[in-house]
Design a protein around this motif. Sequence first.
Motif, short mmCIF file in Angstrom:
data_model
loop_
_atom_site.label_atom_id
_atom_site.label_comp_id
_atom_site.label_asym_id
_atom_site.label_seq_id
_atom_site.Cartn_x
_atom_site.Cartn_y
_atom_site.Cartn_z
N PHE A 58 0.82 -1.21 0.00
CA PHE A 58 0.00 0.00 0.00
C PHE A 58 0.86 1.27 0.00
CE2 PHE A 58 -1.88 -3.30 2.78
CZ PHE A 58 -2.84 -3.76 1.89
N SER A 59 2.05 1.21 -0.51
CA SER A 59 2.91 2.39 -0.51
C SER A 59 3.82 2.43 -1.74
CB SER A 59 3.77 2.45 0.76
OG SER A 59 4.56 1.28 0.87
N ILE A 60 4.23 3.65 -2.09
CA ILE A 60 5.14 3.90 -3.20
C ILE A 60 6.52 4.16 -2.63
CG2 ILE A 60 5.70 5.57 -5.03
CD1 ILE A 60 2.60 6.09 -5.08
N ILE A 61 7.54 3.62 -3.28
CA ILE A 61 8.90 3.80 -2.80
C ILE A 61 9.72 4.51 -3.87
CG2 ILE A 61 11.04 2.67 -2.09
CD1 ILE A 61 7.73 0.89 -1.59
N GLU A 62 10.40 5.57 -3.47
CA GLU A 62 11.26 6.33 -4.37
C GLU A 62 12.67 6.38 -3.76
OE1 GLU A 62 11.76 9.31 -7.69
OE2 GLU A 62 10.73 7.42 -7.29
N VAL A 63 13.66 6.00 -4.56
CA VAL A 63 15.05 5.97 -4.11
C VAL A 63 15.74 7.27 -4.52
CG1 VAL A 63 17.27 4.77 -4.28
CG2 VAL A 63 15.13 3.47 -4.28
N LYS A 64 16.46 7.89 -3.58
CA LYS A 64 17.15 9.14 -3.87
C LYS A 64 18.60 9.06 -3.39
CE LYS A 64 15.27 11.75 -5.59
NZ LYS A 64 14.94 11.77 -7.04
N THR A 65 19.46 9.79 -4.09
CA THR A 65 20.83 10.00 -3.62
C THR A 65 21.03 11.50 -3.47
OG1 THR A 65 21.66 10.07 -5.91
CG2 THR A 65 21.69 7.93 -4.79
N GLY A 66 22.06 11.88 -2.74
CA GLY A 66 22.28 13.30 -2.51
C GLY A 66 21.48 13.79 -1.31
N LYS A 67 21.48 15.10 -1.12
CA LYS A 67 20.85 15.64 0.08
C LYS A 67 19.33 15.60 -0.01
CE LYS A 67 20.69 20.56 -1.18
NZ LYS A 67 21.03 21.93 -0.74
N ARG A 68 18.72 15.58 1.14
CA ARG A 68 17.27 15.56 1.23
C ARG A 68 16.69 16.89 0.76
NH1 ARG A 68 13.55 17.48 4.71
NH2 ARG A 68 11.72 16.21 5.20
N GLU A 69 15.66 16.82 -0.07
CA GLU A 69 14.98 18.02 -0.57
C GLU A 69 13.48 17.88 -0.30
OE1 GLU A 69 16.47 20.58 -1.68
OE2 GLU A 69 18.37 19.98 -2.61
N GLU A 70 12.84 18.97 0.06
CA GLU A 70 11.41 18.94 0.34
C GLU A 70 10.61 18.51 -0.89
OE1 GLU A 70 9.18 19.46 2.97
OE2 GLU A 70 11.03 19.05 4.06
N VAL B 160 -4.11 5.23 -3.06
CA VAL B 160 -2.71 5.09 -2.62
C VAL B 160 -2.43 6.27 -1.69
CG1 VAL B 160 -0.29 4.97 -3.31
CG2 VAL B 160 -2.07 4.01 -4.80
N ASP B 161 -2.17 5.99 -0.43
CA ASP B 161 -2.09 7.06 0.56
C ASP B 161 -0.71 7.27 1.17
OD1 ASP B 161 -4.73 7.84 0.35
OD2 ASP B 161 -5.41 6.37 1.82
N TYR B 162 0.23 6.35 0.93
CA TYR B 162 1.52 6.44 1.60
C TYR B 162 2.68 6.30 0.62
CZ TYR B 162 -1.48 5.55 5.62
OH TYR B 162 -2.48 5.63 6.55
N GLY B 163 3.77 6.95 0.97
CA GLY B 163 4.98 6.85 0.18
C GLY B 163 6.20 6.81 1.08
N ILE B 164 7.27 6.22 0.57
CA ILE B 164 8.51 6.11 1.33
C ILE B 164 9.67 6.58 0.46
CG2 ILE B 164 10.10 4.54 2.52
CD1 ILE B 164 7.67 2.64 2.87
N LEU B 165 10.45 7.51 1.00
CA LEU B 165 11.68 7.94 0.35
C LEU B 165 12.83 7.16 0.97
CD1 LEU B 165 11.15 11.82 0.23
CD2 LEU B 165 10.95 10.21 -1.68
N VAL B 166 13.64 6.54 0.14
CA VAL B 166 14.82 5.80 0.60
C VAL B 166 16.05 6.57 0.14
CG1 VAL B 166 16.08 3.63 0.58
CG2 VAL B 166 13.57 3.62 0.39
N TYR B 167 16.79 7.13 1.09
CA TYR B 167 18.00 7.89 0.77
C TYR B 167 19.22 6.98 0.93
CZ TYR B 167 15.35 12.23 0.76
OH TYR B 167 14.46 13.22 0.46
N ILE B 168 20.01 6.87 -0.14
CA ILE B 168 21.24 6.07 -0.11
C ILE B 168 22.40 7.00 -0.40
CG2 ILE B 168 22.49 4.11 -1.10
CD1 ILE B 168 19.81 2.90 -1.88
N ASN B 169 23.24 7.20 0.61
CA ASN B 169 24.35 8.16 0.50
C ASN B 169 25.61 7.62 1.17
OD1 ASN B 169 23.25 10.56 -0.91
ND2 ASN B 169 21.79 10.58 0.78
#
Length: 279
Positions: free
Chosen positions: A179-191, A212-221
């Motif tokens: 029930f959630s979307i996952i987005e992978v990011k690198t670099g600094k956190r941005e709003e 779809v009500d939830y999302g998860i940001l995965v930061y890999i640095n």
Amino acid sequence: MIWRQQLKRLHRIRELDPVPDELRGWHYYSPPVKPKAYLGLTMSEIAYDYCPTKRDVYLRRVLNEKGSEKSQLIYGQAVHKVFSKALNDVRTMYVLGKDPYEIVKESYLEQGFCPQEIYEYCRKVYGNLILFWASQMAEAKVFYGGDSIGFLPWVTEVRVDGSAIGMSDRLVIDALGEFSIIEVKTGKREEFHKLALAGYALAIESVLETPVDYGILVYINGFPNDVEIRFEAYYISPDLRKLFLDKRDEVIDMVINGRDPGKPQKCPENCPFYEVCWK
């Protein structure tokens, strides 16, 4: 599990601030979800403000300029590939009934999967992700039993047709979880990273007509030495949806009117249009 604990804390927020039906993706036939024009926009063109004025979109869409590949972009693409491979490898072995210890022991990242100059770091990222997912599986076995659904590996690189809401018909979501979307990011956190979660939620809703009500940001640095992985869970609220739709319509207006938004006061040097914009 880390993200599940965060998601549980969001249920109350959703209860106090529910998403009205007109802000669901299945309302693609009427404003505000209905776009002003159907341009097949990408997620990055709408959601990401690495260029504060969106002149990168103007250069690409109106002037047909081609950007160049930057090292930071190549690194980011490699990390996304590693994330997908690690999760797919765990998922495959999970389906085959492998024990968490066997998964860790048998997993590897072959030479040539990443550019040679960053292979060692990619190998560390891969190893850390394998250990993380294997530990989640082991935890689920302890709490739910060996044959339960306490552990469900995320599905990676999910394609969705966003054309009904004015976006590309080939959007690719990094991963879909429970029930959630996952987005992978690198670099600094941005709003503005959160806006992509809203965009993908609207696209999925427009196709599946499922909320779809939830999302998860995965930061890999941590490049080049350490591997830092952080999870941030968000409720895809009415305000976040409105902000995404407003930004989408602003980009559409700029493109169909051929309006140059002007150069920003400061540009990130890893922008693929840096040389074009400042020549």
